[in-house]
Design a protein around this motif. Structure first.
Motif, mmCIF file in Angstrom:
data_model
loop_
_atom_site.group_PDB
_atom_site.id
_atom_site.type_symbol
_atom_site.label_atom_id
_atom_site.label_comp_id
_atom_site.label_asym_id
_atom_site.label_seq_id
_atom_site.Cartn_x
_atom_site.Cartn_y
_atom_site.Cartn_z
ATOM 1 N N VAL A 1 32.388 32.932 152.803
ATOM 2 C CA VAL A 1 31.437 31.776 153.649
ATOM 3 C C VAL A 1 31.772 31.098 152.296
ATOM 4 C CG1 VAL A 1 29.851 30.312 154.806
ATOM 5 C CG2 VAL A 1 30.418 32.721 155.532
ATOM 6 N N HIS A 2 31.472 29.508 152.332
ATOM 7 C CA HIS A 2 31.869 28.525 150.990
ATOM 8 C C HIS A 2 31.523 27.445 151.369
ATOM 9 C CE1 HIS A 2 35.753 26.277 151.944
ATOM 10 N NE2 HIS A 2 35.632 27.299 152.470
ATOM 11 N N HIS A 3 30.531 26.587 150.755
ATOM 12 C CA HIS A 3 31.129 24.867 150.269
ATOM 13 C C HIS A 3 30.168 24.383 148.915
ATOM 14 C CE1 HIS A 3 26.375 24.974 150.438
ATOM 15 N NE2 HIS A 3 26.441 26.081 150.900
ATOM 16 N N PRO A 4 30.819 23.371 149.243
ATOM 17 C CA PRO A 4 30.448 22.839 147.379
ATOM 18 C C PRO A 4 29.273 22.215 146.633
ATOM 19 C CG PRO A 4 31.223 20.782 148.880
ATOM 20 C CD PRO A 4 31.296 22.110 149.713
ATOM 21 N N ALA B 1 31.517 31.262 147.454
ATOM 22 C CA ALA B 1 31.428 32.680 148.252
ATOM 23 C C ALA B 1 30.256 32.854 148.399
ATOM 24 C CB ALA B 1 32.276 33.316 147.310
ATOM 25 N N PHE B 2 29.989 33.455 149.478
ATOM 26 C CA PHE B 2 28.836 34.224 149.596
ATOM 27 C C PHE B 2 28.746 34.713 151.035
ATOM 28 C CE2 PHE B 2 27.909 29.462 150.795
ATOM 29 C CZ PHE B 2 27.100 29.483 152.387
ATOM 30 N N SER B 3 27.497 35.590 151.272
ATOM 31 C CA SER B 3 27.881 35.626 152.912
ATOM 32 C C SER B 3 26.869 35.901 153.793
ATOM 33 C CB SER B 3 27.848 37.944 152.469
ATOM 34 O OG SER B 3 28.722 37.756 151.158
ATOM 35 N N PHE B 4 27.640 35.732 154.783
ATOM 36 C CA PHE B 4 27.041 36.034 156.122
ATOM 37 C C PHE B 4 27.068 37.494 157.215
ATOM 38 C CE2 PHE B 4 25.604 31.960 155.858
ATOM 39 C CZ PHE B 4 25.298 31.327 156.922
ATOM 40 N N THR C 1 36.290 38.653 148.355
ATOM 41 C CA THR C 1 36.734 37.962 147.389
ATOM 42 C C THR C 1 37.222 38.316 145.196
ATOM 43 O OG1 THR C 1 34.442 39.152 147.124
ATOM 44 C CG2 THR C 1 34.632 36.595 148.106
ATOM 45 N N ASP C 2 36.740 37.744 144.801
ATOM 46 C CA ASP C 2 37.397 38.543 143.664
ATOM 47 C C ASP C 2 35.751 39.494 143.020
ATOM 48 O OD1 ASP C 2 35.180 37.316 141.781
ATOM 49 O OD2 ASP C 2 36.747 35.458 141.606
ATOM 50 N N SER C 3 36.951 40.043 142.111
ATOM 51 C CA SER C 3 35.422 41.833 141.514
ATOM 52 C C SER C 3 34.639 41.093 141.295
ATOM 53 C CB SER C 3 36.510 42.051 140.104
ATOM 54 O OG SER C 3 36.720 40.660 138.690
ATOM 55 N N LEU C 4 34.015 40.115 140.831
ATOM 56 C CA LEU C 4 32.296 39.087 140.718
ATOM 57 C C LEU C 4 31.931 38.143 141.302
ATOM 58 C CD1 LEU C 4 32.816 38.421 137.129
ATOM 59 C CD2 LEU C 4 31.474 40.371 137.898
ATOM 60 N N GLY C 5 32.889 37.981 142.778
ATOM 61 C CA GLY C 5 32.431 38.121 144.283
ATOM 62 C C GLY C 5 32.151 36.664 143.655
ATOM 63 N N LYS C 6 33.282 35.761 142.923
ATOM 64 C CA LYS C 6 33.142 34.444 142.480
ATOM 65 C C LYS C 6 33.932 33.222 143.144
ATOM 66 C CE LYS C 6 31.352 34.332 137.729
ATOM 67 N NZ LYS C 6 30.293 33.203 138.238
ATOM 68 N N LYS C 7 35.221 34.083 143.619
ATOM 69 C CA LYS C 7 36.651 33.375 143.767
ATOM 70 C C LYS C 7 36.982 33.746 144.977
ATOM 71 C CE LYS C 7 41.121 31.942 142.630
ATOM 72 N NZ LYS C 7 41.826 31.654 141.800
ATOM 73 N N ILE C 8 37.323 33.328 146.340
ATOM 74 C CA ILE C 8 37.818 33.800 147.645
ATOM 75 C C ILE C 8 39.263 34.448 147.572
ATOM 76 C CG2 ILE C 8 37.483 33.216 149.926
ATOM 77 C CD1 ILE C 8 35.392 31.772 150.094
ATOM 78 N N ARG D 1 40.979 34.654 153.386
ATOM 79 C CA ARG D 1 40.561 34.341 154.810
ATOM 80 C C ARG D 1 39.105 33.514 153.994
ATOM 81 N NH1 ARG D 1 40.471 39.228 159.150
ATOM 82 N NH2 ARG D 1 40.615 37.629 160.547
ATOM 83 N N PRO D 2 39.217 32.898 153.361
ATOM 84 C CA PRO D 2 38.315 31.671 153.595
ATOM 85 C C PRO D 2 37.539 31.287 154.819
ATOM 86 C CG PRO D 2 40.093 30.259 152.808
ATOM 87 C CD PRO D 2 40.337 31.663 152.889
ATOM 88 N N VAL D 3 35.996 30.653 154.720
ATOM 89 C CA VAL D 3 35.586 30.664 156.191
ATOM 90 C C VAL D 3 34.488 29.701 155.258
ATOM 91 C CG1 VAL D 3 33.486 31.322 157.833
ATOM 92 C CG2 VAL D 3 34.639 33.276 156.995
ATOM 93 N N SER D 4 34.972 28.243 155.968
ATOM 94 C CA SER D 4 34.346 27.051 156.019
ATOM 95 C C SER D 4 33.102 26.992 156.919
ATOM 96 C CB SER D 4 35.234 25.719 156.269
ATOM 97 O OG SER D 4 35.524 25.242 158.231
ATOM 98 N N ILE D 5 31.632 25.887 156.416
ATOM 99 C CA ILE D 5 31.053 25.867 157.666
ATOM 100 C C ILE D 5 31.742 25.621 158.773
ATOM 101 C CG2 ILE D 5 28.865 24.625 157.976
ATOM 102 C CD1 ILE D 5 29.055 26.838 155.378
#
Length: 462
Positions: free
Chosen positions: A138-141, A388-391, A407-414, A417-421
């Motif tokens: 999940v992501h948004h800006p 990048a974050f989780s639901f 996500t990448d090894s630090l959970g920063k980059k997707i 399968r990005p999930v928009s709002i």
């Protein structure tokens, strides 16, 4: 009221990567007037949609996107403040807060989904993920301000001048209405705020809220010094004033508010108040649910069992770590107590709904406004992160037992399968049998699209 052309929200594209004015002009989904054609839109969704493997009945040739959802109600467990995905649903390498080594704060454990792990403090929920779906991309800006991010996640719209957009709960209330007369369609256990509101849909589609689980909604009870007869006399006087005012003609907003007052009286004297009498529940079950948040989850189950459509239970009481999910500085040190409280309440709610044969009919969501970065600050806390974050979803007739997004090894980059709002909203609405592309005609100067992003994907419906 306008009819005909539907309008894309003008500010939305400003907040999406890879979408600019040229993209909008050249978009093959748009006809020469700049409108998205129904057939082109449908084909775009179905061709590359994440739903392709989850909605087998969909036919790409269909002129209208079919809605397959079977859920009748939704429970949103809201982790306001910014729940850290690395310390819950998307664990990474083990970090070291005192030495500022990035990573998860806790070891991970296996779940019912092969190869998928979660934080060790979710030990009771981990075996239940065959009933769930983890969304890790999940992501948004909007990562700076909690209010802006919460508003975007709950309404699907960025703030736009003076327009107040309806929240997801209000949209569901508007589209589906109450299931039974004496139970409100939309209930919030948490403090009232604009991000949960009906916006321009009006008070009729607002929520009933409470902060004290033991006494129920205080606004539906007369003051302690007002007896039964005095309350009736007040009601008669108010009725006279209301009827006189409305008879002379009044704006729609006043009539809407007036009908809400009538509904409040109905709730005061109906079965609604009985929902909050937890004495009828077994003490062992109440203990299984746990603390204050657990009580809210139990009431949420009782509400949907009684007929509510959308219930939000907010995890925002008696924070034992001092900061809640907003784990800056020292808030991180006892974050595990919050996660354990969530684990206890969530796992019991899932089992309880399943035992009562309500899980397939009830979509349970664990959500938050954004996540947190892998790095720690100088007092071992974390900042904000929305890239990048989780639901997590449970039940609701979804095709469960899977994790979506990487996500990448630090959970920063997707990475996958990005999930928009808008994707998130489309999935929730479709699970409840609502067409995410339906247009709502409202008494304003435009037609409101429930889900304005033309290329959204319905992720996890069955």
């Amino acid at each position: 009221m306008l009819s005909g052309r539907s309008l894309i929200h003008p500010n939305f594209y400003l907040f999406h990567e890879k979408k600019n004015i040229q993209d909008m002009i050249a978009n093959p989904l748009l006809n020469k007037e700049g409108q998205a054609t129904r057939r082109a839109f449908t084909g775009q969704i179905l061709a590359g949609s994440l739903a392709a493997g989850m909605l087998p009945e969909i036919q790409a040739a269909s002129d209208t996107p079919p809605v397959q959802g079977k859920a009748e109600a939704c429970i949103l467990l809201w982790m306001g403040g910014g729940m850290c995905h690395l310390d819950t649903f998307d664990p990474k390498q083990l970090g070291d807060p005192p030495h500022n080594k990035p990573g998860s704060a806790y070891p991970s454990i296996s779940t019912a989904i092969p190869g998928v792990e979660v934080c060790q403090h979710l030990s009771q929920t981990a075996p239940l993920f065959d009933r769930g779906v983890i969304l890790r991309s999940v992501h948004h800006p909007l990562s700076v301000d909690h209010a802006d991010a919460s508003n975007f996640v709950k309404t699907g719209r960025v703030t736009d001048g003076t327009i107040l957009y309806p929240s997801l709960g209000s949209i569901i209330s508007h589209q589906l209405g109450p299931r039974v007369p004496d139970i409100p369609a939309y209930v919030v256990m948490g403090m009232p705020n604009i991000t949960r509101g009906p916006g321009f849909l009006g008070a009729k589609y607002g929520y009933v809220y409470l902060t004290d689980t033991s006494s129920g909604p205080s606004g539906l009870k007369p003051p302690l010094d007002v007896g039964t007869e005095r309350a009736k006399e007040r009601a008669r006087l108010l009725d006279r004033l209301r009827n006189e005012y409305v008879s002379h003609g009044s704006p729609d907003a006043i009539q809407d508010y007036d009908s809400t007052i009538s509904k409040a009286y109905q709730l005061m004297h109906g079965d609604f108040a009985k929902v909050f009498n937890l004495e009828k529940e077994k003490q062992s079950l109440r203990e299984d649910y746990g603390n204050d948040f657990g009580e809210r989850c139990l009431i949420a189950r009782r509400l949907v069992e009684s007929g509510a459509r959308f219930v939000e239970a907010s995890f925002n009481l008696n924070f034992v770590n001092g900061t809640g999910w907003d784990t800056h500085r020292e808030g991180q040190l006892k974050q595990h107590l919050l996660i354990q409280g969530l684990d206890k309440a969530l796992s019991t709610l899932i089992r309880d709904l399943e035992k009562r044969k309500l899980l397939d009919k009830t979509l349970v969501i664990v959500g938050t406004e954004f996540g947190r970065p892998a790095e720690f600050d100088n007092k071992q806390g974390r900042g904000h992160q929305s890239t990048a974050f989780s639901f997590a979803f449970f039940g609701g007739g979804l095709r469960t037992g899977q994790s979506i997004g990487v996500t990448d090894s630090l959970g920063k980059k997707i990475l996958e399968r990005p999930v928009s709002i808008p994707d998130l909203h489309a999935t929730i609405l479709a699970a409840l049998g609502i067409d995410p592309q339906e247009e709502l005609s409202v008494e304003l100067t435009f037609i409101f699209e429930i889900n304005h992003e033309k290329r959204c994907e319905c992720i996890a419906s069955n």
